[in-house]
Design a protein around this motif. Sequence first.
Motif, PDB file in Angstrom:
ATOM      1  N   UNK A   1       5.557  12.608   3.005  1.00  0.00           N
ATOM      2  CA  UNK A   1       5.775  12.160   4.377  1.00  0.00           C
ATOM      3  C   UNK A   1       5.714  13.299   5.379  1.00  0.00           C
ATOM      4  N   UNK A   2       6.088  14.522   4.959  1.00  0.00           N
ATOM      5  CA  UNK A   2       6.061  15.657   5.883  1.00  0.00           C
ATOM      6  C   UNK A   2       4.639  16.176   6.109  1.00  0.00           C
ATOM      7  N   UNK A   3       3.771  16.059   5.104  1.00  0.00           N
ATOM      8  CA  UNK A   3       2.416  16.606   5.251  1.00  0.00           C
ATOM      9  C   UNK A   3       1.410  15.559   5.731  1.00  0.00           C
ATOM     10  N   UNK A   4       1.722  14.280   5.550  1.00  0.00           N
ATOM     11  CA  UNK A   4       0.761  13.237   5.922  1.00  0.00           C
ATOM     12  C   UNK A   4       0.374  13.272   7.402  1.00  0.00           C
ATOM     13  N   UNK A   5       1.330  13.449   8.340  1.00  0.00           N
ATOM     14  CA  UNK A   5       0.906  13.527   9.753  1.00  0.00           C
ATOM     15  C   UNK A   5      -0.108  14.633  10.010  1.00  0.00           C
TER      16      UNK A   5
ATOM     17  N   UNK B   1      -5.398   6.275   7.470  1.00  0.00           N
ATOM     18  CA  UNK B   1      -4.256   5.483   6.993  1.00  0.00           C
ATOM     19  C   UNK B   1      -4.485   4.853   5.625  1.00  0.00           C
ATOM     20  N   UNK B   2      -5.712   4.360   5.375  1.00  0.00           N
ATOM     21  CA  UNK B   2      -6.001   3.745   4.079  1.00  0.00           C
ATOM     22  C   UNK B   2      -5.908   4.747   2.941  1.00  0.00           C
ATOM     23  N   UNK B   3      -6.470   5.949   3.160  1.00  0.00           N
ATOM     24  CA  UNK B   3      -6.414   7.001   2.136  1.00  0.00           C
ATOM     25  C   UNK B   3      -4.970   7.437   1.929  1.00  0.00           C
ATOM     26  N   UNK B   4      -4.221   7.568   3.021  1.00  0.00           N
ATOM     27  CA  UNK B   4      -2.817   7.984   2.917  1.00  0.00           C
ATOM     28  C   UNK B   4      -2.020   6.987   2.078  1.00  0.00           C
ATOM     29  N   UNK B   5      -2.253   5.696   2.301  1.00  0.00           N
ATOM     30  CA  UNK B   5      -1.549   4.674   1.520  1.00  0.00           C
ATOM     31  C   UNK B   5      -1.939   4.748   0.048  1.00  0.00           C
ATOM     32  N   UNK B   6      -3.236   4.989  -0.218  1.00  0.00           N
ATOM     33  CA  UNK B   6      -3.703   5.062  -1.606  1.00  0.00           C
ATOM     34  C   UNK B   6      -3.087   6.247  -2.334  1.00  0.00           C
ATOM     35  N   UNK B   7      -3.004   7.396  -1.659  1.00  0.00           N
ATOM     36  CA  UNK B   7      -2.414   8.586  -2.273  1.00  0.00           C
ATOM     37  C   UNK B   7      -0.928   8.367  -2.551  1.00  0.00           C
ATOM     38  N   UNK B   8      -0.224   7.784  -1.588  1.00  0.00           N
ATOM     39  CA  UNK B   8       1.203   7.517  -1.780  1.00  0.00           C
ATOM     40  C   UNK B   8       1.419   6.553  -2.943  1.00  0.00           C
ATOM     41  N   UNK B   9       0.582   5.536  -3.018  1.00  0.00           N
ATOM     42  CA  UNK B   9       0.704   4.551  -4.099  1.00  0.00           C
ATOM     43  C   UNK B   9       0.410   5.189  -5.451  1.00  0.00           C
ATOM     44  N   UNK B  10      -0.582   6.090  -5.498  1.00  0.00           N
ATOM     45  CA  UNK B  10      -0.932   6.751  -6.759  1.00  0.00           C
ATOM     46  C   UNK B  10       0.264   7.509  -7.322  1.00  0.00           C
ATOM     47  N   UNK B  11       0.983   8.227  -6.450  1.00  0.00           N
ATOM     48  CA  UNK B  11       2.156   8.952  -6.920  1.00  0.00           C
ATOM     49  C   UNK B  11       3.239   8.031  -7.437  1.00  0.00           C
ATOM     50  N   UNK B  12       3.457   6.918  -6.743  1.00  0.00           N
ATOM     51  CA  UNK B  12       4.486   5.968  -7.162  1.00  0.00           C
ATOM     52  C   UNK B  12       4.106   5.254  -8.455  1.00  0.00           C
ATOM     53  N   UNK B  13       2.814   4.969  -8.631  1.00  0.00           N
ATOM     54  CA  UNK B  13       2.359   4.361  -9.883  1.00  0.00           C
ATOM     55  C   UNK B  13       2.590   5.330 -11.043  1.00  0.00           C
ATOM     56  N   UNK B  14       2.307   6.623 -10.812  1.00  0.00           N
ATOM     57  CA  UNK B  14       2.575   7.625 -11.838  1.00  0.00           C
ATOM     58  C   UNK B  14       4.045   7.678 -12.202  1.00  0.00           C
ATOM     59  N   UNK B  15       4.915   7.595 -11.197  1.00  0.00           N
ATOM     60  CA  UNK B  15       6.354   7.585 -11.459  1.00  0.00           C
ATOM     61  C   UNK B  15       6.760   6.366 -12.275  1.00  0.00           C
TER      62      UNK B  15
END
Length: 409
Positions: free
Chosen positions: A32-36, A48-62
Amino acid sequence: MSVAGSTTNKRWVLPLCWTSVLLDGFDLVVLGTVTPVLLADKVWGYGPGVASAVATAGLVGMTFGALAIGTVTDVIGRRRAMLLAVSLFSFFTLLCAFAPSAGAFGLLRFLAGLGLGGCLPTAITLVTEYSPHGKNGSSTTTIMTGYHVGAVLTALLGILVIPSLGWRAMFVIGAVPALVLVPLMYRYLPESPSFQRGERSARQGVDSVKSLLRPGFRRASIAFWVTSFMGLLLVYGLNTWLPQIMREAGYPLGAALSLLLTLNVGAILGLLVAGRIADRTELRPVTIAWFAGGAVFLALLSVRLPGPILYAAVLLSGAFVFAAQVLVYAYVGRVYPAESRATGLGWTAGVGRLGAITGPILGGALLSAGIAFPWGFYAFAVVGTLAAIAVTMVQRPASSHASAVTRPA
């Protein structure tokens, strides 16, 4: 007996696990700190679409990491699993600083997520099994203060580091502590007293997964999964979208970011208070009360409040919502027997990670529809209420020996 395996090193369990969870908290906020910056500078064509995909990828890994780590821990031991998890997420977090493309960045976030997802349930399992009898509530909530201390420190580091050193430096900073932490864990972190080396196998690991749904535990397992889903939906939904929702309500950016910090400070205070209360009474009513309290204060945020009252409401929302989720982990530690405790925690955290994915999606959908304020807070209040109801469905099997945790001499 090796130093690492000696139970005389039990005093190292809490500080080492707390520090590991602090790094997990770093991950909660760092993206969240680096996305802006990535969006503003259009790094790799970031949108925004890429940002959502990257965030989701990390959460899926978790999610995958949390689901797998319980079985892994029950097979190879808590100590080795903890070393593996911390080494894994630190290595791939470091590589994030050198990502050449958005696709590589997302892949590295996924791989780091595997370790991050495994870190939390393993740390909680170790602390639970080394906590004094009847004190696992405060032990679990104390270790989880590290999660929110990490979140607060990362937000502050982002303000100080990114303007001068750039966004990549944040991932280097997140990985460097492992250079000290991993050797200390290797030297001093003891094995769980309930884990007997050489007596576990992959087959037993599979059986421990099945045991979560056997008669007597099935209802509790499903109730824990539903509760954790709702709890982490709130944690990630609020941490992701609270500033923007408050902007929609007409508050300036500085105030919105201050409210995010207030939310996490409230989480730390709530964890300390909830843990002490949980040690003096049954976890079931405390957990229900904490989710219900969170629902009340989230609903209150739907009203435009004067400054001091607004900050107090946000502080109390963090105190109730975030502590309630941690009380779920402590409750899991009391319900399942030692041989399936890590698996139970892993699956509870893993299913909860699906809620962590859903929370930001829910908040984003409400923002896109232009109804995030006040309906976002109504929606979050309903989620908190559903979590409280789910906890009421937990029944502790009469034959469970979960409370008879083996303690080191």
